[in-house]
Enzyme design. Sequence first.
Site, PDB file in Angstrom:
ATOM      1  CG  PHE A 156      -1.858   1.257   1.123  1.00 31.80           C
ATOM      2  CD1 PHE A 156      -3.016   1.211   0.367  1.00 31.80           C
ATOM      3  CD2 PHE A 156      -1.514   2.458   1.728  1.00 31.80           C
ATOM      4  CE1 PHE A 156      -3.839   2.332   0.236  1.00 31.80           C
ATOM      5  CE2 PHE A 156      -2.324   3.588   1.607  1.00 31.80           C
ATOM      6  CZ  PHE A 156      -3.488   3.519   0.858  1.00 31.80           C
ATOM      7  CG  ASP A 204       5.609   3.904   1.909  1.00 30.22           C
ATOM      8  OD1 ASP A 204       5.557   4.591   2.956  1.00 30.22           O
ATOM      9  OD2 ASP A 204       4.646   3.778   1.131  1.00 30.22           O
ATOM     10  CE  LYS A 223      -1.259   6.785   6.853  1.00 27.41           C
ATOM     11  NZ  LYS A 223      -0.850   5.819   5.844  1.00 27.41           N
TER      12      LYS A 223
HETATM   13  C1  LIG Z   1      -0.965   5.962   4.373  1.00 26.26           C
HETATM   14  C2  LIG Z   1       0.122   5.433   3.539  1.00 26.26           C
HETATM   15  C3  LIG Z   1       0.429   5.998   2.295  1.00 26.26           C
HETATM   16  C4  LIG Z   1      -0.383   7.113   1.680  1.00 26.26           C
HETATM   17  O1  LIG Z   1      -0.456   8.239   2.468  1.00 26.26           O
HETATM   18  P1  LIG Z   1      -1.604   9.350   2.190  1.00 26.26           P
HETATM   19  O2  LIG Z   1      -1.241  10.480   3.089  1.00 26.26           O
HETATM   20  O3  LIG Z   1      -2.913   8.717   2.564  1.00 26.26           O
HETATM   21  O4  LIG Z   1      -1.538   9.683   0.752  1.00 26.26           O
HETATM   22  C5  LIG Z   1       1.511   5.489   1.599  1.00 26.26           C
HETATM   23  N1  LIG Z   1       2.243   4.483   2.098  1.00 26.26           N
HETATM   24  C6  LIG Z   1       1.978   3.901   3.279  1.00 26.26           C
HETATM   25  C7  LIG Z   1       2.843   2.799   3.781  1.00 26.26           C
HETATM   26  C8  LIG Z   1       0.891   4.337   4.035  1.00 26.26           C
HETATM   27  O5  LIG Z   1       0.608   3.747   5.182  1.00 26.26           O
END
Ligand SMILES: *Cc1c(COP(=O)(O)O)cnc(C)c1O
Length: 401
Positions: free
Chosen positions: A141, A226, A255
């Site tokens: 994700f 990420d 985040k």
């Molecule tokens: C939440 C998340 C995203 C996307 O972040 P947004 O601020 O919702 O665009 C990307 N990668 C990971 C691992 C996430 O948990």
Amino acid sequence: MPDTPRDSAFPARHSAQNYHPLPVVIASADGAWMTDVEGRRHLDMLAGYSALNFGHGHPRLVKAAKDQLERVTLTSRAFHHDRFGEFCAQLADLCGMEMVLPMNTGAEAVETAVKTARKWGYRVKGVAPDRARIVVAAGNFHGRTTTIVGFSTDETARADHGPYAPGFDIVPYGDLAALEAAMTDDTVAVLLEPIQGEAGVVVPPPGYLTGVRELTRSRDVLFVCDEIQSGLGRTGKTFACDHEDVVPDMYVLGKALGGGVVPVSAVVSSAAVLGVHRPGEHGSTFGGNPLACAVALEVVALLRTGEYQQRAAELGAHLHRELASLAAGGAVQQVRGRGLWAGVDIAPSHGTGREISEQLLERRVLVKDTHASTIRLAPPLVISKDDLDWGLEQMRSVLAG
Ligand SMILES: *Cc1c(COP(=O)(O)O)cnc(C)c1O
């Protein structure tokens, strides 16, 4: 006419139905607790998917935001502002890196990582034009943009959003041999979550991240991590990569970087990598704005104390001991995770993840299901041990039923 509490429970009449929230309407929050419009208090065991690592209304973050609100909030990057340099320097230092490229949302930071890796591939590695490929993992994700959902393996997120951007190769998560087989001379990056949050808090086998580091280094490929959900204290260390003493070429952060106050994301890397960008080649109107920088600077300062990482490690060890004992009861099939972060697979005989989440809501504990049968726990790192134990007690009761 103001909404009655009943109406405000279903404010969806004029909202696209792209979410299916639990039936609770929050009016205020403090620390690990949220209060609904009818005055009931609920324990937040989700923390905005780790955006609220420091809890709701952390006094230092609120103060940083308020002070900055009264000075200047937005300049655009057309001009310099006096929080920008300090923010980049402090965040780069926290990451042990040299350069920062700030954006707003996580998905934008991932897009920035993709663009940076491709540009690095063409300008530095010498990949032929438009040939660059990026290896990603199944179950990933990385956000919701058209490019990113194109390499998602979650059909719900992906379907009907094509045509999808080419240039991505998907391999099973945790499988080094498959990763090695997928790499070609045109591969510019491997993009991974060091723990897959959305997939259900999936921790890769020990040695995987180390193996990815060695493979990417030997093949002149960037290792892009990420850490949007796993980073900034959640797992008991600043980064999930730290558990294997692995340093990627690029961190993608978001985040918790915005302290739950404003959206702040960033790509953090070396000068050799982020140095490929020239004026006009990439940008964002709000990226690196004064308000974002002020809050994120305070986030970095909080992380510097080590206090939150330590809380996540200690309370996390406690959480996982308790969840293991819950699992022994039969209602739980598997528990995964690290630090104050857990994916709990509910036995089908005890209900779906959604049903368990709704039962927990009745007991004033807020969690979120993922992939039908999994409950994700990610309480704010500021949660007290007593509150955590109370939340776990509610889980025990629900799962005993
Ligand atoms: C939440 C998340 C995203 C996307 O972040 P947004 O601020 O919702 O665009 C990307 N990668 C990971 C691992 C996430 O948990």
